[in-house]
Design a protein around this motif. Structure first.
Motif, PDB file in Angstrom:
ATOM      1  N   ARG A  74       0.831  -1.205   0.000  1.00 22.58           N
ATOM      2  CA  ARG A  74       0.000   0.000   0.000  1.00 22.58           C
ATOM      3  C   ARG A  74       0.870   1.262   0.000  1.00 22.58           C
ATOM      4  O   ARG A  74       0.367   2.354  -0.144  1.00 22.58           O
ATOM      5  N   ASN A  75       2.170   1.081   0.139  1.00 19.58           N
ATOM      6  CA  ASN A  75       3.069   2.225   0.211  1.00 19.58           C
ATOM      7  C   ASN A  75       4.183   2.069  -0.827  1.00 19.58           C
ATOM      8  O   ASN A  75       5.314   1.709  -0.499  1.00 19.58           O
ATOM      9  N   LYS A  76       3.886   2.364  -2.068  1.00 15.12           N
ATOM     10  CA  LYS A  76       4.834   2.162  -3.159  1.00 15.12           C
ATOM     11  C   LYS A  76       6.091   3.011  -3.022  1.00 15.12           C
ATOM     12  O   LYS A  76       7.152   2.612  -3.494  1.00 15.12           O
ATOM     13  N   LYS A  77       5.980   4.148  -2.353  1.00 17.34           N
ATOM     14  CA  LYS A  77       7.147   5.031  -2.261  1.00 17.34           C
ATOM     15  C   LYS A  77       8.289   4.407  -1.461  1.00 17.34           C
ATOM     16  O   LYS A  77       9.434   4.810  -1.618  1.00 17.34           O
ATOM     17  N   ASP A  78       8.000   3.397  -0.640  1.00 16.12           N
ATOM     18  CA  ASP A  78       9.067   2.705   0.092  1.00 16.12           C
ATOM     19  C   ASP A  78       9.956   1.890  -0.844  1.00 16.12           C
ATOM     20  O   ASP A  78      11.060   1.511  -0.482  1.00 16.12           O
ATOM     21  N   PHE A  79       9.459   1.604  -2.036  1.00 13.18           N
ATOM     22  CA  PHE A  79      10.171   0.734  -2.969  1.00 13.18           C
ATOM     23  C   PHE A  79      10.560   1.481  -4.245  1.00 13.18           C
ATOM     24  O   PHE A  79      10.579   0.915  -5.327  1.00 13.18           O
TER      25      PHE A  79
END
Length: 59
Positions: A36-41
């Motif tokens: 749910r948190n694409k910015k971590d990747f």
């Protein structure tokens, strides 16, 4: 009790956790990382999708 969390430590922890998940996904030859948190990747070698995007990819 009051707990203070150094945000730099928290950010470092989250980055390492994402890195470990990405490394495991690469080792497993996964097609996608679902989060749910694409910015971590943002530097992932594997395509990162949200759960909703994954459902939309299904035939």
């Amino acid at each position: 009790m009051v707990l203070f969390i150094d945000t730099n430590v928290l950010i470092d922890f989250l980055a390492k956790r994402a890195s470990l998940q990405e490394e495991c996904a690469c080792s497993a030859k996964a097609d996608y990382i679902v989060t749910r948190n694409k910015k971590d990747f943002f530097q992932s070698r594997i395509t990162v999708v949200t759960p909703e995007e994954l459902v939309a990819l299904a035939p």
